[in-house]
Design a protein around this motif. Structure first.
Motif, short mmCIF file in Angstrom:
data_model
loop_
_atom_site.label_atom_id
_atom_site.label_comp_id
_atom_site.label_asym_id
_atom_site.label_seq_id
_atom_site.Cartn_x
_atom_site.Cartn_y
_atom_site.Cartn_z
N LYS A 173 -2.65 43.17 10.34
CA LYS A 173 -2.52 41.93 10.37
C LYS A 173 -2.62 40.62 9.62
O LYS A 173 -2.85 39.74 9.70
CB LYS A 173 -1.32 42.40 11.18
N LEU A 174 -4.41 40.63 10.73
CA LEU A 174 -4.91 39.16 11.13
C LEU A 174 -5.19 39.47 9.88
O LEU A 174 -6.09 38.44 9.24
CB LEU A 174 -6.61 40.00 11.89
N VAL A 177 -3.12 37.37 7.69
CA VAL A 177 -2.82 36.43 8.32
C VAL A 177 -4.05 35.35 7.96
O VAL A 177 -3.19 34.40 7.03
CB VAL A 177 -2.41 36.01 9.67
N ILE A 229 3.36 34.74 7.12
CA ILE A 229 2.96 35.77 8.19
C ILE A 229 4.02 37.26 8.46
O ILE A 229 3.74 38.48 8.29
CB ILE A 229 2.49 35.03 9.32
N SER A 258 -7.58 34.18 13.01
CA SER A 258 -6.64 34.01 12.63
C SER A 258 -4.87 34.30 13.91
O SER A 258 -4.61 34.69 14.13
CB SER A 258 -6.72 34.75 11.30
N TYR A 262 -2.01 33.65 15.14
CA TYR A 262 -0.90 35.24 15.07
C TYR A 262 -0.62 34.89 16.28
O TYR A 262 0.33 35.38 16.68
CB TYR A 262 -1.79 36.28 15.23
N TYR A 265 2.14 32.00 16.53
CA TYR A 265 3.56 32.68 15.93
C TYR A 265 4.05 33.40 16.61
O TYR A 265 5.45 32.87 16.88
CB TYR A 265 2.90 33.06 14.67
#
Length: 279
Positions: A173-174, A177, A229, A258, A262, A265
Protein backbone atom coordinates in the motif's frame (compact mmCIF):
# COMPACT_ATOMS: atom_id res chain seq x y z
CA UNK A 1 8.29 -35.48 23.73
CA UNK A 2 5.01 -33.96 22.55
CA UNK A 3 3.98 -33.35 26.15
CA UNK A 4 7.18 -31.41 26.86
CA UNK A 5 6.73 -29.29 23.73
CA UNK A 6 3.08 -28.69 24.67
CA UNK A 7 4.06 -27.58 28.15
CA UNK A 8 6.69 -25.22 26.74
CA UNK A 9 4.25 -23.72 24.26
CA UNK A 10 1.61 -23.13 26.94
CA UNK A 11 4.14 -21.19 29.01
CA UNK A 12 5.08 -19.20 25.89
CA UNK A 13 1.44 -18.51 25.05
CA UNK A 14 0.45 -17.43 28.57
CA UNK A 15 3.41 -15.08 28.94
CA UNK A 16 2.76 -13.64 25.47
CA UNK A 17 -0.77 -12.79 26.66
CA UNK A 18 0.45 -11.34 29.96
CA UNK A 19 3.04 -9.25 28.09
CA UNK A 20 0.39 -7.99 25.69
CA UNK A 21 -1.79 -6.92 28.63
CA UNK A 22 1.12 -4.99 30.18
CA UNK A 23 1.86 -3.29 26.85
CA UNK A 24 -1.78 -2.32 26.34
CA UNK A 25 -2.05 -0.78 29.81
CA UNK A 26 1.34 0.97 29.51
CA UNK A 27 0.52 2.49 26.10
CA UNK A 28 -3.24 3.04 26.38
CA UNK A 29 -3.32 5.04 29.61
CA UNK A 30 -1.17 7.97 28.32
CA UNK A 31 -3.15 8.05 25.06
CA UNK A 32 -6.49 7.74 26.92
CA UNK A 33 -7.69 5.17 24.41
CA UNK A 34 -7.36 1.44 23.83
CA UNK A 35 -4.34 0.51 21.71
CA UNK A 36 -3.95 -3.07 20.53
CA UNK A 37 -0.20 -3.39 20.81
CA UNK A 38 1.93 -5.94 19.08
CA UNK A 39 2.63 -7.20 15.59
CA UNK A 40 -0.16 -9.79 15.65
CA UNK A 41 -3.91 -9.20 15.70
CA UNK A 42 -4.60 -11.41 18.70
CA UNK A 43 -4.09 -10.52 22.38
CA UNK A 44 -0.49 -11.61 22.66
CA UNK A 45 3.04 -10.32 22.02
CA UNK A 46 5.38 -13.18 21.08
CA UNK A 47 8.46 -11.26 22.18
CA UNK A 48 7.22 -11.46 25.79
CA UNK A 49 6.54 -15.19 25.47
CA UNK A 50 10.03 -15.83 24.14
CA UNK A 51 11.54 -13.42 26.68
CA UNK A 52 9.81 -15.09 29.61
CA UNK A 53 11.06 -18.53 28.58
CA UNK A 54 14.61 -17.25 28.18
CA UNK A 55 14.48 -15.49 31.54
CA UNK A 56 13.11 -18.51 33.38
CA UNK A 57 15.68 -20.90 31.87
CA UNK A 58 18.66 -18.60 32.42
CA UNK A 59 17.71 -17.09 35.77
CA UNK A 60 16.37 -20.08 37.64
CA UNK A 61 19.89 -20.99 38.90
CA UNK A 62 20.20 -17.46 40.36
CA UNK A 63 16.73 -17.23 41.89
CA UNK A 64 18.19 -16.96 45.37
CA UNK A 65 19.77 -13.60 44.46
CA UNK A 66 17.17 -10.95 43.44
CA UNK A 67 19.84 -8.35 42.61
CA UNK A 68 21.56 -10.71 40.20
CA UNK A 69 18.18 -11.63 38.70
CA UNK A 70 17.51 -7.93 38.11
CA UNK A 71 20.77 -7.15 36.31
CA UNK A 72 21.00 -10.35 34.27
CA UNK A 73 17.34 -9.79 33.37
CA UNK A 74 18.19 -6.34 32.00
CA UNK A 75 20.91 -7.80 29.78
CA UNK A 76 18.74 -10.66 28.49
CA UNK A 77 15.61 -8.60 27.76
CA UNK A 78 17.50 -5.69 26.21
CA UNK A 79 19.39 -8.06 23.93
CA UNK A 80 16.14 -9.72 22.88
CA UNK A 81 14.45 -6.37 22.18
CA UNK A 82 17.43 -5.15 20.14
CA UNK A 83 17.65 -8.34 18.06
CA UNK A 84 13.87 -8.36 17.48
CA UNK A 85 13.89 -4.72 16.35
CA UNK A 86 16.78 -5.38 13.97
CA UNK A 87 15.20 -8.55 12.59
CA UNK A 88 11.80 -7.00 11.94
CA UNK A 89 13.44 -4.00 10.29
CA UNK A 90 15.37 -6.26 7.91
CA UNK A 91 12.32 -8.40 7.21
CA UNK A 92 9.68 -5.67 6.67
CA UNK A 93 11.89 -2.64 5.83
CA UNK A 94 10.44 -0.66 8.73
CA UNK A 95 11.59 0.34 12.19
CA UNK A 96 8.62 -0.59 14.34
CA UNK A 97 9.60 1.33 17.46
CA UNK A 98 12.12 4.09 18.06
CA UNK A 99 13.56 5.27 21.38
CA UNK A 100 15.81 7.90 19.82
CA UNK A 101 14.09 10.61 21.87
CA UNK A 102 14.93 8.74 25.10
CA UNK A 103 18.18 9.29 26.96
CA UNK A 104 20.77 6.52 26.89
CA UNK A 105 19.38 4.62 23.92
CA UNK A 106 21.23 2.33 21.51
CA UNK A 107 20.34 3.06 17.88
CA UNK A 108 16.79 3.82 19.02
CA UNK A 109 16.16 0.09 19.51
CA UNK A 110 16.58 -0.08 23.29
CA UNK A 111 16.76 2.55 26.00
CA UNK A 112 17.78 2.67 29.66
CA UNK A 113 14.26 3.40 30.96
CA UNK A 114 12.68 0.40 29.27
CA UNK A 115 15.62 -1.83 30.18
CA UNK A 116 15.23 -0.81 33.83
CA UNK A 117 11.51 -1.58 33.71
CA UNK A 118 12.21 -4.93 32.06
CA UNK A 119 14.65 -5.71 34.87
CA UNK A 120 11.92 -5.06 37.42
CA UNK A 121 9.52 -7.24 35.41
CA UNK A 122 12.08 -10.05 35.50
CA UNK A 123 12.09 -9.89 39.31
CA UNK A 124 8.29 -9.88 39.41
CA UNK A 125 8.20 -12.76 36.93
CA UNK A 126 10.60 -14.98 38.85
CA UNK A 127 9.23 -14.37 42.35
CA UNK A 128 5.52 -13.65 41.81
CA UNK A 129 4.13 -14.53 38.39
CA UNK A 130 5.93 -17.74 37.43
CA UNK A 131 5.17 -19.64 40.66
CA UNK A 132 1.45 -18.91 40.10
CA UNK A 133 1.58 -19.81 36.40
CA UNK A 134 3.56 -22.96 37.17
CA UNK A 135 0.98 -24.17 39.68
CA UNK A 136 -1.87 -23.30 37.31
CA UNK A 137 -0.41 -25.12 34.30
CA UNK A 138 0.58 -28.18 36.28
CA UNK A 139 -2.90 -28.49 37.75
CA UNK A 140 -4.02 -29.84 34.34
CA UNK A 141 -3.52 -33.42 33.29
CA UNK A 142 -1.04 -34.25 30.55
CA UNK A 143 -3.96 -34.93 28.17
CA UNK A 144 -5.48 -31.48 28.63
CA UNK A 145 -2.11 -29.77 28.42
CA UNK A 146 -1.57 -31.32 24.98
CA UNK A 147 -5.11 -30.46 23.85
CA UNK A 148 -4.87 -26.83 25.03
CA UNK A 149 -1.40 -26.42 23.49
CA UNK A 150 -2.56 -27.82 20.14
CA UNK A 151 -5.59 -25.54 19.95
CA UNK A 152 -3.54 -22.50 21.03
CA UNK A 153 -0.81 -23.34 18.49
CA UNK A 154 -3.30 -23.57 15.61
CA UNK A 155 -4.87 -20.25 16.63
CA UNK A 156 -1.48 -18.56 17.07
CA UNK A 157 0.05 -19.83 13.81
CA UNK A 158 -3.06 -18.83 11.86
CA UNK A 159 -2.78 -15.32 13.29
CA UNK A 160 0.94 -15.22 12.50
CA UNK A 161 0.32 -16.09 8.85
CA UNK A 162 -2.54 -13.60 8.51
CA UNK A 163 -0.68 -10.78 10.29
CA UNK A 164 2.38 -11.34 8.12
CA UNK A 165 0.20 -11.22 5.01
CA UNK A 166 -1.42 -7.99 6.21
CA UNK A 167 1.98 -6.41 6.89
CA UNK A 168 3.13 -7.31 3.38
CA UNK A 169 -0.12 -5.75 2.11
CA UNK A 170 0.64 -2.64 4.17
CA UNK A 171 4.06 -2.32 2.53
CA UNK A 172 2.48 -2.73 -0.92
CA UNK A 173 0.00 0.00 0.00
CA UNK A 174 2.83 2.40 0.84
CA UNK A 175 4.42 1.61 -2.54
CA UNK A 176 1.15 2.45 -4.30
CA UNK A 177 0.90 5.74 -2.36
CA UNK A 178 4.43 6.57 -3.47
CA UNK A 179 3.57 5.82 -7.10
CA UNK A 180 0.43 7.97 -6.96
CA UNK A 181 2.36 10.89 -5.47
CA UNK A 182 5.17 10.53 -8.02
CA UNK A 183 2.74 10.64 -10.95
CA UNK A 184 1.31 13.94 -9.71
CA UNK A 185 4.68 15.36 -8.64
CA UNK A 186 5.17 17.71 -11.61
CA UNK A 187 1.60 19.02 -11.46
CA UNK A 188 1.92 19.64 -7.73
CA UNK A 189 5.16 21.56 -8.28
CA UNK A 190 3.39 23.82 -10.75
CA UNK A 191 0.96 24.68 -7.93
CA UNK A 192 3.80 25.47 -5.52
CA UNK A 193 3.75 22.17 -3.61
CA UNK A 194 7.34 20.96 -3.75
CA UNK A 195 7.85 18.70 -0.71
CA UNK A 196 6.25 15.54 0.66
CA UNK A 197 5.59 17.41 3.91
CA UNK A 198 3.52 20.00 2.05
CA UNK A 199 1.48 17.28 0.34
CA UNK A 200 0.73 15.64 3.69
CA UNK A 201 -0.22 19.00 5.19
CA UNK A 202 -2.65 19.66 2.32
CA UNK A 203 -4.31 16.27 2.87
CA UNK A 204 -4.73 17.10 6.57
CA UNK A 205 -6.18 20.49 5.63
CA UNK A 206 -8.59 18.71 3.33
CA UNK A 207 -9.64 16.58 6.28
CA UNK A 208 -10.44 19.71 8.27
CA UNK A 209 -12.40 21.25 5.41
CA UNK A 210 -9.95 24.13 5.06
CA UNK A 211 -9.39 23.75 1.34
CA UNK A 212 -11.80 25.03 -1.24
CA UNK A 213 -11.39 24.89 -5.00
CA UNK A 214 -11.93 28.61 -5.28
CA UNK A 215 -9.19 29.48 -2.79
CA UNK A 216 -6.67 26.76 -3.51
CA UNK A 217 -5.64 25.96 -7.08
CA UNK A 218 -4.13 22.67 -5.92
CA UNK A 219 -7.44 21.47 -4.49
CA UNK A 220 -8.34 19.22 -7.41
CA UNK A 221 -4.87 17.67 -7.40
CA UNK A 222 -5.08 16.83 -3.69
CA UNK A 223 -8.55 15.37 -4.18
CA UNK A 224 -7.25 13.40 -7.16
CA UNK A 225 -4.40 12.07 -5.03
CA UNK A 226 -6.71 10.91 -2.24
CA UNK A 227 -8.96 9.28 -4.84
CA UNK A 228 -5.96 7.42 -6.25
CA UNK A 229 -5.07 6.21 -2.76
CA UNK A 230 -8.65 5.09 -2.27
CA UNK A 231 -8.62 3.05 -5.49
CA UNK A 232 -6.37 0.40 -3.97
CA UNK A 233 -8.14 -2.70 -2.76
CA UNK A 234 -8.65 -3.03 1.01
CA UNK A 235 -7.84 0.66 1.60
CA UNK A 236 -9.88 0.83 4.80
CA UNK A 237 -8.70 -2.43 6.25
CA UNK A 238 -8.66 -2.51 10.02
CA UNK A 239 -5.19 -4.08 9.96
CA UNK A 240 -3.55 -1.05 8.33
CA UNK A 241 -5.13 1.30 10.84
CA UNK A 242 -4.19 -1.01 13.72
CA UNK A 243 -0.55 -1.27 12.62
CA UNK A 244 -0.17 2.51 12.55
CA UNK A 245 -1.95 2.87 15.89
CA UNK A 246 0.09 0.13 17.57
CA UNK A 247 3.41 1.53 16.32
CA UNK A 248 2.98 5.34 16.12
CA UNK A 249 6.75 5.86 15.86
CA UNK A 250 7.21 3.43 13.00
CA UNK A 251 9.78 4.60 10.46
CA UNK A 252 9.83 3.05 6.99
CA UNK A 253 13.17 2.60 5.25
CA UNK A 254 11.85 3.06 1.72
CA UNK A 255 8.62 5.07 1.94
CA UNK A 256 8.61 7.23 5.07
CA UNK A 257 6.92 10.17 3.33
CA UNK A 258 4.29 7.79 1.92
CA UNK A 259 3.71 6.44 5.43
CA UNK A 260 3.06 9.95 6.75
CA UNK A 261 0.74 10.69 3.82
CA UNK A 262 -1.14 7.42 4.33
CA UNK A 263 -1.58 8.27 8.02
CA UNK A 264 -3.02 11.65 7.10
CA UNK A 265 -5.38 10.04 4.60
CA UNK A 266 -6.58 7.44 7.12
CA UNK A 267 -7.15 10.18 9.69
CA UNK A 268 -9.19 12.08 7.10
CA UNK A 269 -11.32 9.01 6.43
CA UNK A 270 -11.80 8.33 10.13
CA UNK A 271 -12.83 11.95 10.77
CA UNK A 272 -15.25 11.90 7.84
CA UNK A 273 -16.80 8.61 9.05
CA UNK A 274 -17.18 9.99 12.57
CA UNK A 275 -18.94 13.12 11.28
CA UNK A 276 -21.23 10.96 9.13
CA UNK A 277 -22.11 8.72 12.07
CA UNK A 278 -22.91 11.77 14.22
CA UNK A 279 -25.24 13.14 11.56
Amino acid sequence: MYYNLSLLFIYFFLYAIIGWMCEVVYCSIPEKKFINRGFLNGPYCPIYGVGALIIIMFLMPYVSDPILVFFIGIILTSTLEYVTSWGMEKLFHAKWWDYSDHKFNINGRVCLLNSFLFGLLCVVLMYVVHPIVYDLVNSFSSFWIQVIATVAAVFFLSDLVESTRETVSFNKKLSSVYEATTELKDNLKEKGITTAHEVTARVRDLKDGKLSEAKDSAHHLIVSLTNRINETKFINRYSHRRIMSAFPKMAHQDHQSSLELYKAYMEKNKSAKTEHDVK
